[in-house]
Structures are given as structure tokens and as C-alpha cells.
Design an enzyme around this catalytic site. Structure first.
Site, PDB file in Angstrom:
ATOM      1  N   GLU A 211       0.811  -0.856  -0.052  1.00 18.06           N
ATOM      2  CA  GLU A 211      -0.208   0.090  -0.376  1.00 18.06           C
ATOM      3  C   GLU A 211       1.238   1.513   0.469  1.00 18.06           C
ATOM      4  OE1 GLU A 211      -3.410   0.558  -0.247  1.00 18.06           O
ATOM      5  OE2 GLU A 211      -4.021  -1.994  -0.031  1.00 18.06           O
ATOM      6  N   CYS A 245      -2.143   9.662   2.538  1.00 16.15           N
ATOM      7  CA  CYS A 245      -2.017   9.316   1.438  1.00 16.15           C
ATOM      8  C   CYS A 245      -2.939   9.134   0.702  1.00 16.15           C
ATOM      9  CB  CYS A 245      -1.541   7.395   1.303  1.00 16.15           C
ATOM     10  SG  CYS A 245      -2.706   6.352   2.557  1.00 16.15           S
TER      11      CYS A 245
HETATM   12  P1  NAD Z   1       7.818   4.287   4.869  1.00 19.68           P
HETATM   13  O1  NAD Z   1       8.321   3.864   3.618  1.00 19.68           O
HETATM   14  O2  NAD Z   1       8.849   5.797   5.417  1.00 19.68           O
HETATM   15  O3  NAD Z   1       8.132   3.304   5.847  1.00 19.68           O
HETATM   16  C1  NAD Z   1       6.863   2.488   6.522  1.00 19.68           C
HETATM   17  C2  NAD Z   1       7.624   1.282   7.034  1.00 19.68           C
HETATM   18  O4  NAD Z   1       8.693   0.790   6.474  1.00 19.68           O
HETATM   19  C3  NAD Z   1       8.149   1.918   8.733  1.00 19.68           C
HETATM   20  O5  NAD Z   1       7.281   0.632   9.639  1.00 19.68           O
HETATM   21  C4  NAD Z   1       9.760   2.121   8.899  1.00 19.68           C
HETATM   22  O6  NAD Z   1       9.807   1.404   9.966  1.00 19.68           O
HETATM   23  C5  NAD Z   1       9.625   0.730   7.617  1.00 19.68           C
HETATM   24  N1  NAD Z   1      10.721   1.374   7.271  1.00 19.68           N
HETATM   25  C6  NAD Z   1      11.793   2.846   6.592  1.00 19.68           C
HETATM   26  N2  NAD Z   1      12.861   2.488   6.132  1.00 19.68           N
HETATM   27  C7  NAD Z   1      13.215   1.233   6.097  1.00 19.68           C
HETATM   28  C8  NAD Z   1      14.327   0.615   5.952  1.00 19.68           C
HETATM   29  N3  NAD Z   1      15.002   1.120   4.797  1.00 19.68           N
HETATM   30  N4  NAD Z   1      14.026  -0.974   5.081  1.00 19.68           N
HETATM   31  C9  NAD Z   1      12.753  -0.899   5.321  1.00 19.68           C
HETATM   32  N5  NAD Z   1      12.174  -1.091   6.348  1.00 19.68           N
HETATM   33  C10 NAD Z   1      12.018   0.452   6.547  1.00 19.68           C
HETATM   34  O7  NAD Z   1       6.598   5.217   5.004  1.00 19.68           O
HETATM   35  P2  NAD Z   1       6.110   6.230   6.407  1.00 19.68           P
HETATM   36  O8  NAD Z   1       6.753   7.847   5.773  1.00 19.68           O
HETATM   37  O9  NAD Z   1       5.722   5.729   7.040  1.00 19.68           O
HETATM   38  O10 NAD Z   1       4.466   6.849   5.005  1.00 19.68           O
HETATM   39  C11 NAD Z   1       4.703   7.604   4.188  1.00 19.68           C
HETATM   40  C12 NAD Z   1       4.543   6.716   2.734  1.00 19.68           C
HETATM   41  O11 NAD Z   1       3.408   6.207   3.307  1.00 19.68           O
HETATM   42  C13 NAD Z   1       3.598   7.758   1.932  1.00 19.68           C
HETATM   43  O12 NAD Z   1       4.295   7.697   0.904  1.00 19.68           O
HETATM   44  C14 NAD Z   1       2.120   7.675   1.361  1.00 19.68           C
HETATM   45  O13 NAD Z   1       1.528   7.747   0.811  1.00 19.68           O
HETATM   46  C15 NAD Z   1       2.377   5.995   2.445  1.00 19.68           C
HETATM   47  N6  NAD Z   1       0.756   5.590   3.288  1.00 19.68           N
HETATM   48  C16 NAD Z   1       0.684   4.762   1.702  1.00 19.68           C
HETATM   49  C17 NAD Z   1      -0.861   4.623   2.564  1.00 19.68           C
HETATM   50  C18 NAD Z   1      -1.940   3.017   1.501  1.00 19.68           C
HETATM   51  O14 NAD Z   1      -2.411   3.274   2.311  1.00 19.68           O
HETATM   52  N7  NAD Z   1      -1.150   3.156   0.353  1.00 19.68           N
HETATM   53  C19 NAD Z   1      -1.317   4.657   3.796  1.00 19.68           C
HETATM   54  C20 NAD Z   1      -0.581   5.322   4.317  1.00 19.68           C
HETATM   55  C21 NAD Z   1       0.522   5.583   3.635  1.00 19.68           C
END
Ligand code: NAD
Length: 458
Positions: A211, A245
Site C-alpha cells: 500500500e 496517502c
Molecule cells: P516509510 O516507507 O518511510 O515507512 C513505512 C514502514 O517501513 C515503517 O514501519 C518503517 O519503519 C519501515 N521502513 C522505513 N525505512 C525502511 C527501510 N529502509 N528498510 C526497511 N523498512 C523500512 O513510510 P512512512 O513515512 O511511514 O509513510 C509515508 C508514505 O506511506 C507515503 O508515501 C504515503 O503515501 C504512504 N502511505 C500509503 C498508504 C496506503 O494505504 N496506500 C497509507 C499511508 C501512507
């Protein structure tokens, strides 16, 4: 830590292999238990999220908890029916067999959550996995420290770790988890991290739901009701301080109505947010300093029509409208994910559609208009995860609508039955009695056997 995660997985796999989670009554008991725990501890959930980014009880209930309760209720009502084997037609070639499909849980699942709706985006997929009969390891986002802690406490105190367990942490912990084989990974987050997850899952051929995000466009055509359009756009853009998002990332408005539309947006913001200089009851903080800085730079490099008030200490950015924006501007490069709404005016819809099509497929798209033909054309010609006509964001609340992206905005979907399906394998069975065995498919082959087969098939 490394050993602990291995041990946790071994324990979950052993528990899954007892088949207890395949029992629907067991799953119903767990879903009811999750609901009771959440309800009994709502005050802790409110407290934690307020500490993290000053989210009010009203918004926490309406955008997080209510969705969780609604979805749990849907599962409680439906999983008996969804878990039943389903008979399907068999066809002459296999007479007198019957055919059916057995829904079965996938096994040990990993849910990785994002920070922006910390309860909804962690617990909703976890609950869905439980409803489908899996065991769950949940890794919430580490950025909202307090919500991560409260979820870990409530789940880990109330469920055995071999069934449902929260592992707190960031990149390091996620990577340790990803070294192992899961039967399903459900990830919510950014596109770059989505790619990391996909790659790690590929090592074990683990199915994923991703997602992700993107820049979701909103079209406002010349015949839209401007007052209602502005009201719905302002609400959906600035709820959660734009950290959503599927919020309208930018607006494409017909040039002829640009000025009255900008006026309507301004009036609506003034009416909704009484205190534009600080965090009010109706407004949130930006999650951290890094994002606050990133967003502040976007305001500085853009043309502010309204808002643009920044307070770094408070991590505050007021609802901000940018005008005279073009597709080439800095603010149009990446997903904004904050309370900044760029407005691009157009005099040629076709050219604007081409610009949108030249970019990655977004998670959402919204169209405001009364022109049915134009609406249907936009819905047909553009590809995006999901969206709404004359509204924004609210499609997410209908659990009958599968929620997910396409292309760079994601893989797979969830909510309601779509969620149940994403955590389920559909096992196909052909079931034959012994009493009939025509020799037609067996050697020695002959022309008359082939003729009969041809007659049956063609
Ligand atoms: P993110 O990708 O930074 O983090 C998401 C998860 O991944 C966290 O639990 C984090 O600990 C983990 N993570 C971060 N970096 C990592 C790495 N290098 N290796 C492994 N795991 C890692 O995203 P975010 O900042 O939490 O959320 C924002 C993004 O999420 C935006 O792009 C938004 O559009 C998207 N989003 C999508 C939805 C949806 O339902 N489609 C919902 C909410 C947010």
C-alpha cells in the site's frame, strides 16, 4: 534480537501448524477480543497519539478507531460465510466429479505499518489477517513512538506471542524480520521502502500487498458546485494536517473558475480552522522536524495564495494554498504529504490529462463536476488506485470498495472481502467417486477416442 525474531517465527509457525487458527469460532473470539481491548483502552490510545502529533480525540475516533470497529464488525458478520468451501461447476470431462474451492489462511504473516494513521494502518491489516486465520507479527512505524508503544503493550499483554505479536523498531528491526520467510507480507509506506520490501519478499517467493503513495490529482471542472467542492477538498486535504496517502495532492482547475474557486477555498479554510497561527483542537502537528523542514522549503519555493504560516518549534504549518503553479515546479515533483495544496489552472483538459498520464499512476484521483460525460471519460482514461466523484478520501470508508494502488502506488488491495482475500489462499479441489471410469483418455489411443474428446470440447 536476531535470535528472538527467529524464535518468534518458529513459535508462530508451530502454532499455525496446529490448525487452531483455521477454526472460524477461534477467529471470531480473537476479533471480539481485539475490539474489547481497544474499547477498554481508548483513553490510552487517545493519550498516546496526542503526544505523538497532537491528534484530537475527534479525528482519532473518526479516522482511525471507527474504521477499526467497523471492519471488525464486518468480519464478525461475514467470516463464517467467506470461509466456507464454495462449490463450482465441473464440466463433462470430469463427470461425475464435483469441484469446490476451499479458502485457507496463508500462515505466518508480517504487517508493516506507516506512521500517518498509526492505529488504522497497523491494526486494520493485522485484524484482517486474523480474520482470515493467520498468525501475525506486527511492526508499527517507529516515528510515532507513543502509539507504537501503546499498541505493543495492548497486543503483547493480551495475546500469546505465538499467535499475535508486536515487534517495535525501525529499519534495523524491519530488516531482521525480512531475513525470514513469511507466508505473506503486508506493507504500508513509501515507494522506495516498498521496493526494499518487495525485493526481500522475492527471496522466499512471499506474496505481498504493498500500500504505497503518489501524487493524487483532483480535477475541478467549470460546472462544479464551488462551495461544496471547496468544502470537501479543504476537509480531505487538511485532515491529519495533509499527512494522508489519499489526500488531494494537487488540484487541476478550469481556468474560467480559478479565481472564484481560490476564494471559496480560502473562505472554507477560514471557517474550518479558527486558529491559523498554532495547533488548534481541529489541527495536527507535522510528524517530525525532518518533514517540517521539507514542507517549509516547498512553501518557500512556491507562490502562496493563502496560509503559509510556519512555526518550527511547534512543528506547525497552517493550511496553505499555492497558486500559479505549473507541472514543472518543485512542489509537483514528489508526493507532498502535508498541508500544502498547489492549484494548477488549465484551459485545455486534454493536455492536462496527458500531463497526468505521463506521471506514475496515483493512489487516488478525484473529479468534481456535474458533467456525466466528462466524469466518465476521466474515470476511463486515467489509471489510479481508487477515487471519488464529487468527493475526496471518503471512498476509503466503504469496506465494499477494495482499497489499494496500481503501478507505483501499490500492489493488491484490502478492506472488507478484498482484505480477507489478500490473506487467503483459495485451494481448488476436484473430487471424484470410484464408480465411473471411462477409458477415453487412456492408451491405446484411437481416432474414435479423439473424435469423442473433440465433440466434448468443441
Ligand atoms: P516509510 O516507507 O518511510 O515507512 C513505512 C514502514 O517501513 C515503517 O514501519 C518503517 O519503519 C519501515 N521502513 C522505513 N525505512 C525502511 C527501510 N529502509 N528498510 C526497511 N523498512 C523500512 O513510510 P512512512 O513515512 O511511514 O509513510 C509515508 C508514505 O506511506 C507515503 O508515501 C504515503 O503515501 C504512504 N502511505 C500509503 C498508504 C496506503 O494505504 N496506500 C497509507 C499511508 C501512507
Amino acid at each position: 534480537m536476531k535470535m528472538d525474531i527467529k524464535k518468534l517465527l518458529t513459535q508462530q509457525r508451530a502454532f499455525f501448524n496446529t490448525d487452531q487458527t483455521k477454526n472460524v469460532e477461534f477467529r471470531l473470539r480473537q476479533l471480539k477480543r481485539v475490539k474489547t481491548i481497544l474499547k477498554e483502552n481508548e483513553h490510552l490510545l487517545y493519550e498516546a497519539i496526542y503526544k505523538d502529533f497532537k491528534k484530537s480525540q475527534f479525528e482519532t475516533y473518526t479516522t482511525e478507531l471507527s474504521l477499526l470497529y467497523h471492519e471488525i464488525n464486518q468480519f464478525i458478520k461475514n467470516i463464517k460465510k467467506w470461509s466456507k468451501r464454495k462449490k463450482v461447476a465441473t464440466g463433462m470431462a470430469n463427470f461425475p466429479a464435483k469441484s469446490y474451492i476451499i479458502p485457507e489462511p496463508l500462515g505466518v504473516t508480517l504487517v508493516i505499518g506507516a506512521w500517518n494513521y498509526p492505529y488504522q494502518l497497523s491494526l486494520l491489516p493485522a485484524i484482517t489477517s486474523i480474520a482470515a486465520g493467520n498468525t501475525v507479527i506486527l511492526k508499527p512505524s517507529e516515528l510515532p513512538v507513543n502509539t507504537s508503544k501503546v499498541m505493543a503493550k495492548l497486543i503483547n499483554d493480551n495475546f500469546p506471542e505465538n499467535y499475535f505479536h508486536v515487534v517495535e523498531g525501525g529499519v534495523e528491526e524491519t530488516n531482521l524480520l525480512l531475513e525470514n520467510r513469511f507466508d505473506k507480507i503486508f506493507f504500508t509506506g513509501s515507494i522506495p521502502v516498498g521496493k526494499i520490501i518487495y525485493k526481500a519478499a522475492a527471496k522466499h517467493l512471499t506474496p505481498v500487498t504493498l500500500e504505497l503513495g503518489g501524487k493524487s490529482p483532483t480535477f475541478v471542472l467549470a460546472d462544479a458546485d464551488l462551495k461544496i467542492t471547496a468544502k470537501r477538498i479543504v476537509w480531505s486535504k487538511f485532515i491529519n494536517a495533509g499527512q494522508t496517502c489519499i489526500s488531494p495532492d494537487y488540484v487541476l482547475v478550469d481556468k474560467h473558475i480559478e479565481q472564484p474557486f481560490l476564494e471559496a477555498l480560502k473562505m472554507e479554510i477560514e471557517a474550518s480552522f479558527e486558529n491559523k497561527q498554532a495547533i488548534g483542537e481541529n489541527y495536527l502537528q507535522i510528524i517530525n522536524t525532518k518533514n517540517h523542514e521539507r514542507l517549509s522549503k516547498l512553501i518557500e519555493s512556491g507562490q502562496v495564495y493563502f496560509g503559509g504560516n510556519i512555526n518550527q518549534e511547534e512543528r506547525f504549518i497552517s493550511p496553505t494554498i499555492l497558486h500559479n503553479v505549473s507541472f514543472a515546479d518543485e512542489v509537483m515533483k514528489d508526493e507532498i504529504f502535508g498541508p500544502i495544496l498547489p492549484i494548477i489552472s488549465f484551459d485545455n483538459l486534454e493536455n492536462t490529462i496527458k500531463e497526468v498520464k505521463a506521471r506514475p499512476k496515483p493512489l487516488s484521483c478525484y473529479v468534481y463536476s456535474k458533467n456525466k460525460k466528462a466524469i466518465q471519460y476521466l474515470l476511463k482514461t486515467l489509471s489510479f488506485g481508487g477515487g471519488a466523484v464529487n468527493d475526496s478520501v471518503m471512498h476509503l470508508t466503504n469496506s465494499k470498495l477494495p482499497f489499494g494502488g496500481v503501478g507505483y502506488s501499490g500492489i493488491g488491495s484490502y478492506h472488507g472481502k478484498a482484505g480477507f482475500d489478500s490473506f487467503t489462499h483459495y485451494k481448488s479441489i476436484l473430487d471424484k467417486p470410484f464408480w465411473f471410469e471411462p477409458n477415453i483418455k487412456y492408451p491405446p489411443y484411437s481416432n474414435w477416442k479423439k473424435a469423442i474428446i473433440k465433440w466434448m470440447i468443441e
